[in-house]
Design an enzyme around this catalytic site. Structure first.
Site, mmCIF file in Angstrom:
data_model
loop_
_atom_site.group_PDB
_atom_site.id
_atom_site.type_symbol
_atom_site.label_atom_id
_atom_site.label_comp_id
_atom_site.label_asym_id
_atom_site.label_seq_id
_atom_site.Cartn_x
_atom_site.Cartn_y
_atom_site.Cartn_z
ATOM 1 N N ARG A 67 -0.936 -9.221 13.226
ATOM 2 C CA ARG A 67 -1.425 -8.177 12.307
ATOM 3 C C ARG A 67 -2.264 -8.797 11.189
ATOM 4 O O ARG A 67 -3.307 -8.260 10.808
ATOM 5 C CB ARG A 67 -0.247 -7.387 11.726
ATOM 6 C CG ARG A 67 0.405 -6.469 12.768
ATOM 7 C CD ARG A 67 1.740 -5.918 12.305
ATOM 8 N NE ARG A 67 1.638 -5.156 11.081
ATOM 9 C CZ ARG A 67 2.663 -4.874 10.285
ATOM 10 N NH1 ARG A 67 3.881 -5.293 10.598
ATOM 11 N NH2 ARG A 67 2.489 -4.179 9.193
ATOM 12 N N ARG A 98 11.541 -6.380 4.053
ATOM 13 C CA ARG A 98 11.350 -4.921 4.138
ATOM 14 C C ARG A 98 12.428 -4.259 4.993
ATOM 15 O O ARG A 98 12.782 -4.736 6.065
ATOM 16 C CB ARG A 98 9.979 -4.595 4.723
ATOM 17 C CG ARG A 98 9.793 -3.103 4.985
ATOM 18 C CD ARG A 98 8.359 -2.664 5.093
ATOM 19 N NE ARG A 98 7.581 -3.442 6.022
ATOM 20 C CZ ARG A 98 6.253 -3.393 6.090
ATOM 21 N NH1 ARG A 98 5.586 -2.618 5.272
ATOM 22 N NH2 ARG A 98 5.607 -4.124 6.969
ATOM 23 N N ARG A 122 -9.769 0.887 9.055
ATOM 24 C CA ARG A 122 -9.336 -0.483 9.290
ATOM 25 C C ARG A 122 -10.427 -1.307 9.953
ATOM 26 O O ARG A 122 -10.235 -2.492 10.178
ATOM 27 C CB ARG A 122 -8.120 -0.458 10.221
ATOM 28 C CG ARG A 122 -6.829 -0.831 9.536
ATOM 29 C CD ARG A 122 -5.740 -0.755 10.589
ATOM 30 N NE ARG A 122 -4.547 -1.424 10.189
ATOM 31 C CZ ARG A 122 -3.577 -0.869 9.490
ATOM 32 N NH1 ARG A 122 -3.685 0.365 9.070
ATOM 33 N NH2 ARG A 122 -2.497 -1.557 9.209
ATOM 34 N N ARG A 177 11.467 -2.948 10.404
ATOM 35 C CA ARG A 177 10.432 -2.343 11.242
ATOM 36 C C ARG A 177 10.229 -3.226 12.459
ATOM 37 O O ARG A 177 10.210 -4.447 12.335
ATOM 38 C CB ARG A 177 9.134 -2.225 10.432
ATOM 39 C CG ARG A 177 8.654 -0.808 10.316
ATOM 40 C CD ARG A 177 7.573 -0.647 9.315
ATOM 41 N NE ARG A 177 6.298 -1.236 9.736
ATOM 42 C CZ ARG A 177 5.168 -1.101 9.044
ATOM 43 N NH1 ARG A 177 5.162 -0.396 7.933
ATOM 44 N NH2 ARG A 177 4.061 -1.664 9.460
ATOM 45 N N LYS A 185 0.833 -1.212 0.000
ATOM 46 C CA LYS A 185 0.000 0.000 0.000
ATOM 47 C C LYS A 185 0.870 1.266 0.000
ATOM 48 O O LYS A 185 0.649 2.175 -0.795
ATOM 49 C CB LYS A 185 -0.936 0.021 1.225
ATOM 50 C CG LYS A 185 -1.887 -1.165 1.286
ATOM 51 C CD LYS A 185 -2.819 -1.100 2.473
ATOM 52 C CE LYS A 185 -2.133 -1.213 3.828
ATOM 53 N NZ LYS A 185 -1.437 -2.504 4.062
HETATM 54 P P1 AP5 Z 1 4.795 -1.752 1.802
HETATM 55 O O1 AP5 Z 1 4.494 -0.778 0.721
HETATM 56 O O2 AP5 Z 1 5.569 -1.310 2.977
HETATM 57 O O3 AP5 Z 1 3.435 -2.508 2.250
HETATM 58 P P2 AP5 Z 1 2.196 -1.980 3.071
HETATM 59 O O4 AP5 Z 1 0.969 -2.585 2.486
HETATM 60 O O5 AP5 Z 1 2.225 -0.491 3.180
HETATM 61 O O6 AP5 Z 1 2.496 -2.701 4.448
HETATM 62 P P3 AP5 Z 1 2.392 -2.255 5.956
HETATM 63 O O7 AP5 Z 1 2.966 -3.392 6.736
HETATM 64 O O8 AP5 Z 1 2.965 -0.886 6.171
HETATM 65 O O9 AP5 Z 1 0.848 -2.195 6.148
HETATM 66 P P4 AP5 Z 1 0.121 -2.233 7.459
HETATM 67 O O10 AP5 Z 1 -1.241 -1.834 7.005
HETATM 68 O O11 AP5 Z 1 0.199 -3.482 8.230
HETATM 69 O O12 AP5 Z 1 0.936 -1.201 8.392
HETATM 70 P P5 AP5 Z 1 0.711 0.328 8.761
HETATM 71 O O13 AP5 Z 1 2.017 0.993 8.682
HETATM 72 O O14 AP5 Z 1 -0.455 0.896 8.040
HETATM 73 O O15 AP5 Z 1 5.539 -3.005 1.105
HETATM 74 C C1 AP5 Z 1 6.024 -4.080 1.866
HETATM 75 C C2 AP5 Z 1 7.419 -4.501 1.355
HETATM 76 O O16 AP5 Z 1 7.288 -5.045 0.039
HETATM 77 C C3 AP5 Z 1 8.430 -3.342 1.235
HETATM 78 O O17 AP5 Z 1 9.696 -3.853 1.555
HETATM 79 C C4 AP5 Z 1 8.378 -2.956 -0.260
HETATM 80 O O18 AP5 Z 1 9.625 -2.446 -0.685
HETATM 81 C C5 AP5 Z 1 8.084 -4.316 -0.906
HETATM 82 N N1 AP5 Z 1 7.242 -4.224 -2.094
HETATM 83 C C6 AP5 Z 1 6.093 -3.507 -2.218
HETATM 84 N N2 AP5 Z 1 5.548 -3.713 -3.434
HETATM 85 C C7 AP5 Z 1 6.383 -4.587 -4.078
HETATM 86 C C8 AP5 Z 1 6.362 -5.214 -5.359
HETATM 87 N N3 AP5 Z 1 5.369 -4.978 -6.238
HETATM 88 N N4 AP5 Z 1 7.349 -6.056 -5.682
HETATM 89 C C9 AP5 Z 1 8.337 -6.317 -4.806
HETATM 90 N N5 AP5 Z 1 8.444 -5.779 -3.573
HETATM 91 C C10 AP5 Z 1 7.463 -4.915 -3.223
HETATM 92 O O19 AP5 Z 1 0.232 0.196 10.309
HETATM 93 C C11 AP5 Z 1 1.138 -0.234 11.304
HETATM 94 C C12 AP5 Z 1 0.391 -0.336 12.634
HETATM 95 O O20 AP5 Z 1 -0.190 0.929 12.991
HETATM 96 C C13 AP5 Z 1 -0.778 -1.314 12.709
HETATM 97 O O21 AP5 Z 1 -0.349 -2.625 12.953
HETATM 98 C C14 AP5 Z 1 -1.598 -0.733 13.859
HETATM 99 O O22 AP5 Z 1 -1.000 -1.056 15.087
HETATM 100 C C15 AP5 Z 1 -1.447 0.758 13.653
HETATM 101 N N6 AP5 Z 1 -2.495 1.369 12.798
HETATM 102 C C16 AP5 Z 1 -2.313 1.944 11.571
HETATM 103 N N7 AP5 Z 1 -3.486 2.408 11.090
HETATM 104 C C17 AP5 Z 1 -4.416 2.115 12.033
HETATM 105 C C18 AP5 Z 1 -5.827 2.313 12.096
HETATM 106 N N8 AP5 Z 1 -6.505 2.904 11.092
HETATM 107 N N9 AP5 Z 1 -6.472 1.884 13.191
HETATM 108 C C19 AP5 Z 1 -5.830 1.291 14.214
HETATM 109 N N10 AP5 Z 1 -4.497 1.061 14.214
HETATM 110 C C20 AP5 Z 1 -3.795 1.463 13.118
#
Ligand code: AP5
Length: 240
Positions: free
Chosen positions: A185, A141, A102, A174, A27
């Protein structure tokens, strides 16, 4: 078009687009490349919370740090309040939300928040990625501790090993990418967030995007899908 969806006749101050998908789906990676095409701003709740968690002097910072380290969700009310403040600070008309909503409670709260600022959700884009790909992406990552730029050891490596191309700082894993936290997660995604797929689909707002393949392909697919959608008015869009 169903009742919930935006149409060309409508006029709003904030057009919200949503990126949905499991942890590691890509994402953040897609959002950072899609926002210049959309002429939008990227708002990631994960990034907002990682910044908030740095403030260990505040009870909010300590609470967020503790929840994130266990892969738990921040409570809906707290999260919506943080998001509401961030949305009001952004001047852009189009905003790509990454990580919010979410839960269906958050989706309802978002609509209430938007009603107060003459905003509306256009489309919710779902990045569809298989479990094997999620594991490969998360396990490789690396993130910059200073500017938050995201890399992958194998597929999107920095030019110099362990060093951020953008700001020269050290890259690290991370803290919530450890296997036990990731399992939590993913389980929470399936239980709390996946129901949003039906929620947006039933309102005619869901856009599915194949999230497998190289980044450029996925961004091109997402951009094509978005600008063909009736809710998207803007550069190259259906209403543009
Ligand atoms: P990346 O782009 O980092 O993936 P992502 O979908 O953004 O993954 P996240 O783990 O950040 O999502 P998440 O929703 O769990 O975490 P968030 O930070 O929102 O890509 C992943 C890897 O793959 C990278 O290394 C990238 O380089 C590689 N990659 C990407 N595309 C590729 C491709 N096509 N080919 C090859 N490699 C590729 O949330 C973290 C925490 O915050 C949550 O666990 C929760 O505790 C809290 N939180 C956040 N939002 C909320 C909410 N709304 N409500 C409650 N708690 C929340």
């Amino acid at each position: 078009m169903t009742d919930g969806a935006l149409s060309v006749e409508d006029s709003f101050d904030k057009h919200i687009f949503i990126l949905l998908g499991p942890p590691g789906a890509g994402k953040g990676t897609v959002a950072s490349r899609l926002v210049p095409l959309m002429e939008a701003e990227h708002l990631s709740t994960g990034d907002l919370l990682r910044s908030a968690a740095l403030d260990r002097e505040s009870s909010l910072g300590r609470q967020v740090a503790s929840l994130m380290s266990r892969g738990e969700l921040v409570p809906d009310q707290t999260m919506t309040s943080i998001l509401g403040h961030a949305l009001r600070r952004l001047s852009a008309e189009k905003i790509l939300l990454d990580g919010f909503p979410r839960t269906t409670v958050q989706a309802r709260m978002l609509e209430e928040e938007l009603a107060g600022i003459n905003g509306r959700v256009g489309a919710a884009m779902l990045l569809e990625v298989g479990d094997q790909t999620l594991v490969e992406r998360i396990s490789g990552r690396l993130v910059c501790g200073t500017c938050d730029k995201v890399y992958h050891k194998v597929t999107l490596p920095p030019s110099q090993q362990g060093i951020c191309d953008q700001c020269g700082s050290d890259l690290k894993r991370r803290s919530d990418d450890e296997p036990a936290t990731i399992r939590n997660r993913l389980a929470l995604y399936r239980e709390k967030t996946a129901p949003l797929i039906d929620w947006y689909e039933s309102r005619g707002q869901l856009v599915r995007v194949d999230g497998e393949g190289v980044v450029e392909q996925i961004v091109a697919r997402a951009w094509q899908a978005l600008r063909s959608d009736k809710s998207f008015a803007g550069p190259g869009g259906a209403n543009g």
